[in-house]
Write a protein that holds these residues in place. Structure first.
Motif, mmCIF file in Angstrom:
data_model
loop_
_atom_site.group_PDB
_atom_site.id
_atom_site.type_symbol
_atom_site.label_atom_id
_atom_site.label_comp_id
_atom_site.label_asym_id
_atom_site.label_seq_id
_atom_site.Cartn_x
_atom_site.Cartn_y
_atom_site.Cartn_z
ATOM 1 N N LEU A 3 -8.632 6.583 40.687
ATOM 2 C CA LEU A 3 -9.602 7.666 40.726
ATOM 3 C C LEU A 3 -10.477 7.637 39.476
ATOM 4 C CD1 LEU A 3 -7.207 10.484 41.956
ATOM 5 C CD2 LEU A 3 -8.949 9.321 43.314
ATOM 6 N N PRO A 4 -11.757 8.058 39.578
ATOM 7 C CA PRO A 4 -12.625 8.094 38.398
ATOM 8 C C PRO A 4 -12.049 8.989 37.300
ATOM 9 C CG PRO A 4 -13.917 8.357 40.402
ATOM 10 C CD PRO A 4 -12.480 8.439 40.806
ATOM 11 N N LYS A 5 -12.174 8.546 36.072
ATOM 12 C CA LYS A 5 -11.617 9.282 34.935
ATOM 13 C C LYS A 5 -12.209 10.685 34.841
ATOM 14 C CE LYS A 5 -11.250 9.132 29.877
ATOM 15 N NZ LYS A 5 -11.648 8.387 28.645
ATOM 16 N N ASP A 6 -13.532 10.804 34.988
ATOM 17 C CA ASP A 6 -14.182 12.121 34.895
ATOM 18 C C ASP A 6 -13.695 13.053 35.994
ATOM 19 O OD1 ASP A 6 -15.623 11.379 32.683
ATOM 20 O OD2 ASP A 6 -17.458 10.901 33.781
ATOM 21 N N PHE A 7 -13.443 12.486 37.158
ATOM 22 C CA PHE A 7 -12.949 13.289 38.275
ATOM 23 C C PHE A 7 -11.553 13.837 37.964
ATOM 24 C CE2 PHE A 7 -10.335 13.285 42.208
ATOM 25 C CZ PHE A 7 -10.957 14.336 42.870
ATOM 26 N N LYS A 8 -10.691 12.991 37.447
ATOM 27 C CA LYS A 8 -9.322 13.441 37.142
ATOM 28 C C LYS A 8 -9.323 14.515 36.058
ATOM 29 C CE LYS A 8 -7.456 9.282 36.514
ATOM 30 N NZ LYS A 8 -6.396 8.262 36.295
ATOM 31 N N GLU A 9 -10.144 14.328 35.045
ATOM 32 C CA GLU A 9 -10.218 15.339 33.983
ATOM 33 C C GLU A 9 -10.725 16.667 34.529
ATOM 34 O OE1 GLU A 9 -12.608 13.694 30.906
ATOM 35 O OE2 GLU A 9 -11.047 12.313 30.184
ATOM 36 N N LYS A 10 -11.726 16.580 35.372
ATOM 37 C CA LYS A 10 -12.295 17.794 35.972
ATOM 38 C C LYS A 10 -11.261 18.526 36.825
ATOM 39 C CE LYS A 10 -16.041 19.230 39.063
ATOM 40 N NZ LYS A 10 -17.230 18.783 39.807
ATOM 41 N N MET A 11 -10.540 17.788 37.669
ATOM 42 C CA MET A 11 -9.562 18.411 38.548
ATOM 43 C C MET A 11 -8.378 18.969 37.769
ATOM 44 S SD MET A 11 -11.121 18.254 41.338
ATOM 45 C CE MET A 11 -9.842 19.126 42.213
ATOM 46 N N GLN A 12 -8.013 18.327 36.683
ATOM 47 C CA GLN A 12 -6.917 18.839 35.862
ATOM 48 C C GLN A 12 -7.299 20.172 35.237
ATOM 49 O OE1 GLN A 12 -5.475 16.114 32.859
ATOM 50 N NE2 GLN A 12 -3.466 17.102 32.846
ATOM 51 N N ASN A 13 -8.541 20.290 34.798
ATOM 52 C CA ASN A 13 -9.013 21.553 34.215
ATOM 53 C C ASN A 13 -9.088 22.662 35.260
ATOM 54 O OD1 ASN A 13 -9.323 20.504 31.612
ATOM 55 N ND2 ASN A 13 -11.411 19.789 32.023
ATOM 56 N N LEU A 14 -9.392 22.291 36.507
ATOM 57 C CA LEU A 14 -9.501 23.291 37.569
ATOM 58 C C LEU A 14 -8.138 23.722 38.092
ATOM 59 C CD1 LEU A 14 -12.440 21.779 39.704
ATOM 60 C CD2 LEU A 14 -12.533 23.876 38.333
ATOM 61 N N ASN A 16 -4.850 22.977 36.828
ATOM 62 C CA ASN A 16 -3.776 23.290 35.878
ATOM 63 C C ASN A 16 -2.404 22.881 36.428
ATOM 64 O OD1 ASN A 16 -5.587 24.419 33.934
ATOM 65 N ND2 ASN A 16 -5.728 26.249 35.234
ATOM 66 N N ASP A 17 -1.545 23.859 36.727
ATOM 67 C CA ASP A 17 -0.169 23.556 37.136
ATOM 68 C C ASP A 17 -0.085 22.819 38.478
ATOM 69 O OD1 ASP A 17 0.680 24.811 34.865
ATOM 70 O OD2 ASP A 17 1.192 26.706 35.853
ATOM 71 N N GLU A 18 -1.124 22.922 39.278
ATOM 72 C CA GLU A 18 -1.113 22.266 40.589
ATOM 73 C C GLU A 18 -1.577 20.814 40.509
ATOM 74 O OE1 GLU A 18 -2.967 24.245 43.891
ATOM 75 O OE2 GLU A 18 -2.571 26.231 43.038
ATOM 76 N N TYR A 19 -2.063 20.410 39.354
ATOM 77 C CA TYR A 19 -2.718 19.100 39.266
ATOM 78 C C TYR A 19 -1.785 17.943 39.626
ATOM 79 C CZ TYR A 19 -5.027 14.997 37.365
ATOM 80 O OH TYR A 19 -5.576 13.756 37.217
ATOM 81 N N ASP A 20 -0.546 17.970 39.163
ATOM 82 C CA ASP A 20 0.371 16.862 39.443
ATOM 83 C C ASP A 20 0.631 16.715 40.940
ATOM 84 O OD1 ASP A 20 0.555 16.202 36.795
ATOM 85 O OD2 ASP A 20 2.427 17.321 36.445
ATOM 86 N N ASP A 21 0.792 17.857 41.635
ATOM 87 C CA ASP A 21 0.978 17.800 43.090
ATOM 88 C C ASP A 21 -0.276 17.256 43.770
ATOM 89 O OD1 ASP A 21 3.522 18.813 42.888
ATOM 90 O OD2 ASP A 21 2.918 20.891 43.246
ATOM 91 N N PHE A 22 -1.428 17.705 43.293
ATOM 92 C CA PHE A 22 -2.701 17.217 43.844
ATOM 93 C C PHE A 22 -2.813 15.702 43.663
ATOM 94 C CE2 PHE A 22 -7.127 16.030 42.813
ATOM 95 C CZ PHE A 22 -7.747 16.319 44.022
ATOM 96 N N LEU A 23 -2.524 15.220 42.467
ATOM 97 C CA LEU A 23 -2.635 13.791 42.176
ATOM 98 C C LEU A 23 -1.646 12.983 43.019
ATOM 99 C CD1 LEU A 23 -4.398 12.105 40.260
ATOM 100 C CD2 LEU A 23 -2.509 12.116 38.629
ATOM 101 N N SER A 24 -0.476 13.531 43.227
ATOM 102 C CA SER A 24 0.545 12.834 44.022
ATOM 103 C C SER A 24 0.125 12.653 45.473
ATOM 104 C CB SER A 24 1.872 13.598 43.966
ATOM 105 O OG SER A 24 2.391 13.601 42.658
ATOM 106 N N SER A 25 -0.742 13.552 45.966
ATOM 107 C CA SER A 25 -1.163 13.454 47.367
ATOM 108 C C SER A 25 -1.922 12.158 47.639
ATOM 109 C CB SER A 25 -2.036 14.660 47.753
ATOM 110 O OG SER A 25 -3.301 14.600 47.121
ATOM 111 N N TYR A 26 -2.490 11.551 46.588
ATOM 112 C CA TYR A 26 -3.228 10.302 46.774
ATOM 113 C C TYR A 26 -2.300 9.105 46.982
ATOM 114 C CZ TYR A 26 -7.578 12.658 45.721
ATOM 115 O OH TYR A 26 -8.664 13.502 45.783
ATOM 116 N N ASN A 27 -1.034 9.299 46.764
ATOM 117 C CA ASN A 27 -0.061 8.237 47.023
ATOM 118 C C ASN A 27 0.479 8.291 48.450
ATOM 119 O OD1 ASN A 27 -0.192 7.308 44.313
ATOM 120 N ND2 ASN A 27 1.253 8.913 43.688
#
Length: 454
Positions: A3-14, A16-27
């Protein structure tokens, strides 16, 4: 997937605690969905004959998950238009716009046709749907999908929103703006969208979306519903677009959407204006439901000008012009096609009743394509075959879905059969799939060359 670095940083800021679950969905594997075309077959009937391993999609009555191994895009039932392959989250949009038979509906950014055909299935061939696509090649694909699903009351246009707004001011009961966006919600489904993404493009998309909404708003009747959707996560393209639009257009209000369990509310804290009602929009997240990302807002027009009288498109009244078609109809059809006929060159169409004049517009499909009036003969169209069923015709020939004969037909081969000479509606398991013309014991194949299986 990287995933694009800027995209990941943006989504992490939006998130927060849900980010890891969100990122895992791409697997996880993307979810595959199909929607039953209820213009041709009921959901229960399809379940009884389906060769696929299906699982119900909870938020849409006609929708099912299928397994990748099933490959429904390469099945005779697909060519017969019994279903449309559509991303599961995207099906929620058709449920929310909830069109009624007899209404006038605009799908402003319609290709490839998933939402248009969903809308049409709910309108049961009654009323008018204008499906527009600005890109010519995509407009042709849209038209082909409308044709495959056997839809009569759709006009496909290839126009800019600005040009359409001049023709259809205060005209439609419902409008869908499935806006061009940065496509963040489709990264898992479409890796190309991932490689094309940038923060700059998100901002460009936002400006274009506001322009499209401005055009759409002028085409909606007072009391009408405008549904806005994207397949992106960016607040700039979602909550912020809706907030800015409602702030600038005080004759619109945000409607509350009945959200399915697992759908999230829109986030007021992700807007700049803090407009009331943003929490009534919905977000669909891939880490919370079995689908990709989507955002949907429903807006009601509560004030404005009344619809005006428009010039109606002239239809053919001279039966001499229709002589060859009427002879075909008398000889081979049992049911008549509604007689609002127009000719585009040699091509005969049946158009929705009281259709406004199409002068000056780029039209891909002005209605149901009935066929071609050639010198001293009429040739029925593939679109007409997919619209009809065996009760509408005098001669039909049915083929089993698992037979070699249906493969031969889809490859364009002639078939050996016995019967009266003339035009035959060819069916697969009782559902129309194309034409054949019998002479002697040979059924000449009229399945379109561009659709034939290789």
């Amino acid at each position: 997937m990287e995933l694009p670095k800027d995209f990941k940083e943006k989504m992490q800021n939006l998130l927060n605690d849900e980010y890891d679950d969100f990122l895992s969905s791409y697997n996880e594997n993307k979810k595959q969905g199909l929607r039953v075309n209820t213009l041709k077959i009921s959901v229960d009937q399809f379940k009884n004959i389906s060769p696929f391993e299906l699982e119900k999609i909870p938020w849409v009555s006609e929708g099912f998950f299928y397994k990748e191994k099933d490959k429904p895009g390469k099945h005779p039932y697909h060519e017969a238009g019994l279903y449309y392959i559509q991303e599961p989250s995207a099906m929620a949009v058709g449920e929310i716009i909830s069109p009624n038979p007899g209404e006038k509906v605009l799908d402003l950014c319609a290709a490839p046709g998933g939402k248009t055909t969903h809308i049409a299935s709910k309108m049961n061939q009654e009323g008018l749907i204008v499906a527009n696509e600005i890109h010519p090649s995509r407009a042709k694909i849209l038209s082909q999908n409308v044709e495959r699903m056997g839809i009569k009351n759709v006009i496909v246009t290839n126009e800019t929103p600005e040009n359409l707004s001049k023709k259809f001011e205060n005209y439609f009961d419902k409008i869908l703006v499935d806006a061009p966006c940065s496509g963040e919600g489709m990264f898992r489904k479409n890796p190309e969208a991932c490689s094309e993404w940038s923060l700059k493009n998100v901002c460009l998309c936002k400006e274009r979306q506001l322009d499209i909404l401005k055009c759409a708003s002028s085409m909606l009747k007072v009391g009408g519903r405008l549904v806005y959707s994207t397949c992106t996560f960016s607040p700039e393209e979602n909550e912020q677009v809706i907030s800015e639009f409602v702030k600038e257009n005080t004759n619109f209000e945000i409607e509350k959407i009945s959200a399915y369990h697992g759908f999230d509310k829109g986030r007021k804290d992700w807007t700049k204006e803090g407009v009331e009602g943003i929490e009534n929009t919905i977000r669909i997240w891939p880490h919370k439901i079995a689908g990709e990302g989507h955002y949907i807002a429903s807006l009601r027009k509560i004030d404005g000008e009344d619809s005006k009288t428009r010039k109606i498109l002239k239809t053919i009244t001279d039966k001499k012009v229709l002589k060859d078609y009427l002879e075909f109809e008398k000889e081979f059809l049992v049911s008549r096609i509604d007689g609002n006929y127009i000719l585009f060159g040699e091509e005969l169409y049946s158009i929705p009743k009281d259709m406004v004049s199409l002068d000056g517009m780029k039209i891909v499909r002005p209605g149901l394509h009935i066929g071609t009036i050639k010198k001293n003969r009429f040739e029925p169209s593939h679109a007409l075959a997919l619209y009809l069923n065996k009760l509408d015709v005098k001669y039909s020939y049915n083929i089993d879905k698992d037979s070699q004969q249906i493969i031969d037909y889809l490859k364009g081969h002639a078939l050996k059969i016995n019967g009266q000479k003339g035009w035959y509606l060819v069916e697969v398991d009782g559902y129309s799939i194309g034409w054949g013309k019998l002479s002697g014991d040979t059924l000449k194949n009229h399945y379109p060359k561009g659709l034939r299986w290789i």
